[in-house]
Design a protein around this motif. Structure first.
Motif, PDB file in Angstrom:
ATOM      1  N   ARG A 119       4.447  65.299  39.441  1.00 17.69           N
ATOM      2  CA  ARG A 119       5.379  64.556  39.048  1.00 17.69           C
ATOM      3  C   ARG A 119       5.916  64.950  37.893  1.00 17.69           C
ATOM      4  O   ARG A 119       7.242  64.764  37.504  1.00 17.69           O
ATOM      5  CB  ARG A 119       4.992  63.080  39.235  1.00 17.69           C
ATOM      6  CG  ARG A 119       5.027  62.470  40.157  1.00 17.69           C
ATOM      7  CD  ARG A 119       4.693  60.746  40.294  1.00 17.69           C
ATOM      8  NE  ARG A 119       3.170  60.564  39.836  1.00 17.69           N
ATOM      9  CZ  ARG A 119       2.047  60.739  40.406  1.00 17.69           C
ATOM     10  NH1 ARG A 119       2.063  60.876  41.690  1.00 17.69           N
ATOM     11  NH2 ARG A 119       1.126  60.340  39.685  1.00 17.69           N
ATOM     12  N   ARG A 120       5.174  65.324  36.869  1.00 18.14           N
ATOM     13  CA  ARG A 120       5.495  65.623  35.460  1.00 18.14           C
ATOM     14  C   ARG A 120       6.357  66.697  35.507  1.00 18.14           C
ATOM     15  O   ARG A 120       7.561  66.795  34.630  1.00 18.14           O
ATOM     16  CB  ARG A 120       4.165  66.166  34.692  1.00 18.14           C
ATOM     17  CG  ARG A 120       4.522  66.215  33.301  1.00 18.14           C
ATOM     18  CD  ARG A 120       3.202  66.140  32.411  1.00 18.14           C
ATOM     19  NE  ARG A 120       1.905  66.886  32.915  1.00 18.14           N
ATOM     20  CZ  ARG A 120       0.981  66.419  33.456  1.00 18.14           C
ATOM     21  NH1 ARG A 120       1.129  65.070  33.409  1.00 18.14           N
ATOM     22  NH2 ARG A 120       0.090  67.162  33.837  1.00 18.14           N
ATOM     23  N   TRP A 121       6.059  67.793  36.343  1.00 19.29           N
ATOM     24  CA  TRP A 121       6.991  68.940  36.529  1.00 19.29           C
ATOM     25  C   TRP A 121       8.253  68.513  36.909  1.00 19.29           C
ATOM     26  O   TRP A 121       9.490  68.991  36.774  1.00 19.29           O
ATOM     27  CB  TRP A 121       6.589  70.086  37.293  1.00 19.29           C
ATOM     28  CG  TRP A 121       5.414  70.635  36.436  1.00 19.29           C
ATOM     29  CD1 TRP A 121       4.158  70.973  36.685  1.00 19.29           C
ATOM     30  CD2 TRP A 121       5.682  71.596  35.237  1.00 19.29           C
ATOM     31  NE1 TRP A 121       3.409  71.631  35.604  1.00 19.29           N
ATOM     32  CE2 TRP A 121       4.547  72.093  34.671  1.00 19.29           C
ATOM     33  CE3 TRP A 121       6.744  71.731  34.360  1.00 19.29           C
ATOM     34  CZ2 TRP A 121       4.315  72.758  33.415  1.00 19.29           C
ATOM     35  CZ3 TRP A 121       6.823  72.594  33.254  1.00 19.29           C
ATOM     36  CH2 TRP A 121       5.291  73.069  32.733  1.00 19.29           C
ATOM     37  N   GLU A 122       8.462  67.760  38.062  1.00 18.93           N
ATOM     38  CA  GLU A 122       9.658  67.127  38.591  1.00 18.93           C
ATOM     39  C   GLU A 122      10.288  66.280  37.486  1.00 18.93           C
ATOM     40  O   GLU A 122      11.741  66.408  37.463  1.00 18.93           O
ATOM     41  CB  GLU A 122       9.259  66.103  39.674  1.00 18.93           C
ATOM     42  CG  GLU A 122       8.771  66.710  40.999  1.00 18.93           C
ATOM     43  CD  GLU A 122       8.515  65.821  42.001  1.00 18.93           C
ATOM     44  OE1 GLU A 122       8.780  66.212  43.371  1.00 18.93           O
ATOM     45  OE2 GLU A 122       7.906  64.726  41.877  1.00 18.93           O
ATOM     46  N   ASP A 123       9.932  65.489  36.908  1.00 18.88           N
ATOM     47  CA  ASP A 123      10.571  64.952  35.775  1.00 18.88           C
ATOM     48  C   ASP A 123      11.156  65.786  34.541  1.00 18.88           C
ATOM     49  O   ASP A 123      12.153  65.739  34.358  1.00 18.88           O
ATOM     50  CB  ASP A 123       9.646  63.972  34.918  1.00 18.88           C
ATOM     51  CG  ASP A 123       9.170  62.770  35.731  1.00 18.88           C
ATOM     52  OD1 ASP A 123       9.907  62.569  36.848  1.00 18.88           O
ATOM     53  OD2 ASP A 123       8.004  62.139  35.248  1.00 18.88           O
ATOM     54  N   GLU A 153      14.244  67.575  35.994  1.00 22.12           N
ATOM     55  CA  GLU A 153      15.355  66.694  36.000  1.00 22.12           C
ATOM     56  C   GLU A 153      15.949  66.230  34.659  1.00 22.12           C
ATOM     57  O   GLU A 153      17.132  66.330  34.347  1.00 22.12           O
ATOM     58  CB  GLU A 153      15.040  65.371  36.717  1.00 22.12           C
ATOM     59  CG  GLU A 153      14.846  65.479  38.110  1.00 22.12           C
ATOM     60  CD  GLU A 153      14.554  64.140  38.775  1.00 22.12           C
ATOM     61  OE1 GLU A 153      14.459  62.972  38.298  1.00 22.12           O
ATOM     62  OE2 GLU A 153      14.207  64.191  39.927  1.00 22.12           O
ATOM     63  N   ALA A 154      15.183  66.047  33.607  1.00 19.36           N
ATOM     64  CA  ALA A 154      15.251  65.852  32.217  1.00 19.36           C
ATOM     65  C   ALA A 154      15.548  66.794  31.353  1.00 19.36           C
ATOM     66  O   ALA A 154      16.164  66.637  30.109  1.00 19.36           O
ATOM     67  CB  ALA A 154      14.210  64.820  31.695  1.00 19.36           C
TER      68      ALA A 154
END
Length: 117
Positions: free
Chosen positions: A80-84, A87-88
């Motif tokens: 999740r941290r890498w997905e965020d 995106e950001a």
């Protein structure tokens, strides 16, 4: 020496079948059950229309990988941290995040014994 609870899988990795994956998703990520059902229906329809099992194989692989990641709280948090970050972040951060996500997915494929192709 024991493994901290946060590092232990919530459940064992289930066999890669629709029934066992559905059960696992219901245990570790019940909010994902509607997506599981919707995607299963789509894969089944595509398989029937094309007389080809490839859509069902892709579905099973995708959800086996999802379960592998989500059953491990630390790994799921990293993912999740890498997905965020993808995106950001700026372009450099997005490339780094994409590389890390790819690495995590490759490791998950290897762990569940499913081909990446």
């Amino acid at each position: 020496m024991t493994t901290p609870a946060a590092e232990q899988p919530l459940i064992p990795q289930p066999p890669a079948t629709v029934a066992t994956l559905r059960q696992a998703v219901s245990q570790i990520a019940p909010a994902s059950l509607p997506a599981f059902t919707r995607e299963l229906d789509q894969a089944a329809d595509q398989s029937r229309q094309g007389s080809d099992l490839a859509p069902l194989r892709r579905f099973i692989t995708q959800w086996a990988i999802y379960v592998h990641i989500q059953r491990q709280p630390g790994l799921a948090a990293d993912f999740r941290r890498w997905e965020d970050a993808a995106e950001a972040g700026d372009a450099v951060q997005a490339r780094q995040a994409a590389a890390e996500i790819g690495r995590l997915l490759e490791e998950a494929h290897a762990a569940v014994g499913l081909s990446t192709r």
